[in-house]
Design a protein around this motif. Sequence first.
Motif, PDB file in Angstrom:
ATOM      1  N   UNK A  23       0.815  -1.133  -0.017  1.00  0.00           N
ATOM      2  CA  UNK A  23       0.089  -0.096   0.021  1.00  0.00           C
ATOM      3  C   UNK A  23       0.930   0.951  -0.175  1.00  0.00           C
ATOM      4  N   UNK A  24       0.446   2.365  -0.799  1.00  0.00           N
ATOM      5  CA  UNK A  24       1.020   3.584  -0.797  1.00  0.00           C
ATOM      6  C   UNK A  24       1.329   3.899   0.879  1.00  0.00           C
ATOM      7  N   UNK A  25       2.767   4.222   0.895  1.00  0.00           N
ATOM      8  CA  UNK A  25       3.168   4.859   2.219  1.00  0.00           C
ATOM      9  C   UNK A  25       3.944   3.769   3.040  1.00  0.00           C
ATOM     10  N   UNK A  26       3.726   2.577   2.494  1.00  0.00           N
ATOM     11  CA  UNK A  26       4.519   1.556   3.568  1.00  0.00           C
ATOM     12  C   UNK A  26       5.899   1.573   2.883  1.00  0.00           C
ATOM     13  N   UNK A  27       6.855   0.930   3.703  1.00  0.00           N
ATOM     14  CA  UNK A  27       8.201   0.379   3.347  1.00  0.00           C
ATOM     15  C   UNK A  27       8.222  -0.977   2.789  1.00  0.00           C
ATOM     16  N   UNK A  28       9.197  -0.909   1.586  1.00  0.00           N
ATOM     17  CA  UNK A  28       9.551  -2.343   1.307  1.00  0.00           C
ATOM     18  C   UNK A  28      10.993  -2.575   1.285  1.00  0.00           C
ATOM     19  N   UNK A  29      11.410  -3.990   1.285  1.00  0.00           N
ATOM     20  CA  UNK A  29      12.775  -4.191   1.056  1.00  0.00           C
ATOM     21  C   UNK A  29      12.876  -5.527   0.223  1.00  0.00           C
ATOM     22  N   UNK A  30      13.673  -4.996  -0.740  1.00  0.00           N
ATOM     23  CA  UNK A  30      13.844  -6.080  -1.810  1.00  0.00           C
ATOM     24  C   UNK A  30      15.340  -6.716  -1.812  1.00  0.00           C
TER      25      UNK A  30
ATOM     26  N   UNK B  44      20.522  -5.262  -0.195  1.00  0.00           N
ATOM     27  CA  UNK B  44      19.164  -4.990  -0.191  1.00  0.00           C
ATOM     28  C   UNK B  44      18.753  -3.567  -0.490  1.00  0.00           C
ATOM     29  N   UNK B  45      17.761  -3.308  -1.373  1.00  0.00           N
ATOM     30  CA  UNK B  45      17.210  -2.207  -1.928  1.00  0.00           C
ATOM     31  C   UNK B  45      15.954  -1.838  -1.044  1.00  0.00           C
ATOM     32  N   UNK B  46      16.073  -0.617  -0.441  1.00  0.00           N
ATOM     33  CA  UNK B  46      14.810  -0.072   0.577  1.00  0.00           C
ATOM     34  C   UNK B  46      14.214   0.944  -0.140  1.00  0.00           C
ATOM     35  N   UNK B  47      12.841   0.997  -0.167  1.00  0.00           N
ATOM     36  CA  UNK B  47      12.091   1.857  -0.657  1.00  0.00           C
ATOM     37  C   UNK B  47      11.309   2.419   0.547  1.00  0.00           C
TER      38      UNK B  47
ATOM     39  N   UNK C  92      14.177 -10.477 -11.264  1.00  0.00           N
ATOM     40  CA  UNK C  92      13.566  -9.144 -10.839  1.00  0.00           C
ATOM     41  C   UNK C  92      12.660  -9.338  -9.809  1.00  0.00           C
ATOM     42  N   UNK C  93      12.400  -8.219  -9.162  1.00  0.00           N
ATOM     43  CA  UNK C  93      11.042  -8.197  -8.138  1.00  0.00           C
ATOM     44  C   UNK C  93      10.249  -7.215  -8.823  1.00  0.00           C
ATOM     45  N   UNK C  94       9.143  -7.702  -8.914  1.00  0.00           N
ATOM     46  CA  UNK C  94       8.006  -6.859  -9.412  1.00  0.00           C
ATOM     47  C   UNK C  94       7.124  -6.221  -8.336  1.00  0.00           C
ATOM     48  N   UNK C  95       7.280  -4.738  -7.949  1.00  0.00           N
ATOM     49  CA  UNK C  95       6.737  -4.055  -7.129  1.00  0.00           C
ATOM     50  C   UNK C  95       5.529  -3.380  -7.522  1.00  0.00           C
TER      51      UNK C  95
END
Lengths: 111, 115
Positions: free
Chosen positions: B14-21, B76-79, B109-112
Amino acid sequence: GDSVTQMEGPVTLSEEACLTINCTYTATGYPSLFWYVQYPGEGLQLLLKATKADDKGSNKGFEATYRKETTSFHLEKGSVQVSDSAVYFCALKDNFNKFYFGSGTKLNVKP
Amino acid sequence: GAGVSQSPSNKVTEKGKDVELRCDPISGHTALYWYRQRLGQGLEFLIYFQGNSAPDKSGLPSDRFSAERTGESVSTLTIQRTQQEDSAVYLCASSLWTGGTGELFFGEGSRLTVL
């Protein structure tokens, strides 16, 4: 800075037609040049490469020659197949191991 | 493993959450790259790690994006505070340091998807 420019797509060809996808580059130094291919639903994979001027890379019937005088690395195939339908990316690798990719060219081959 | 491994393969948030790839490069590869590929678009460079050198972060689009790599292993890529425009496939790739001749090996790939 270094950069890669490739022709815009999509390119639509009939089976057995001749293919050329243009790629030119700007680089300071002596880059290596690559073509990557992305088949539908799959990841990017190396198609061919050339590491110095006048080298010719080849694979699966595709060829590209590293032309320093024209700063080009055009991808060619004499007779395309439906299975060649994919997105093709031209890329260069500089002397610092950094890669630069073109925007990709989508190829559609019709039976 | 034999190739570059990325996880998760798909992530809906959801918009506003953090993600780690996460990216596991090929063993022994000193260079690791992150790219972003929006639907129907080319590869957008994000960040590049080379051995123990300071990473090249010149492609990170905003300070919401960050990446880490420990030594020559996992990255790790964090958004943070994800936005809808972050929706894309995030590609990781690795290569050997070969003075200019080595190729890049890509993960799947990681599809976000940011709702």
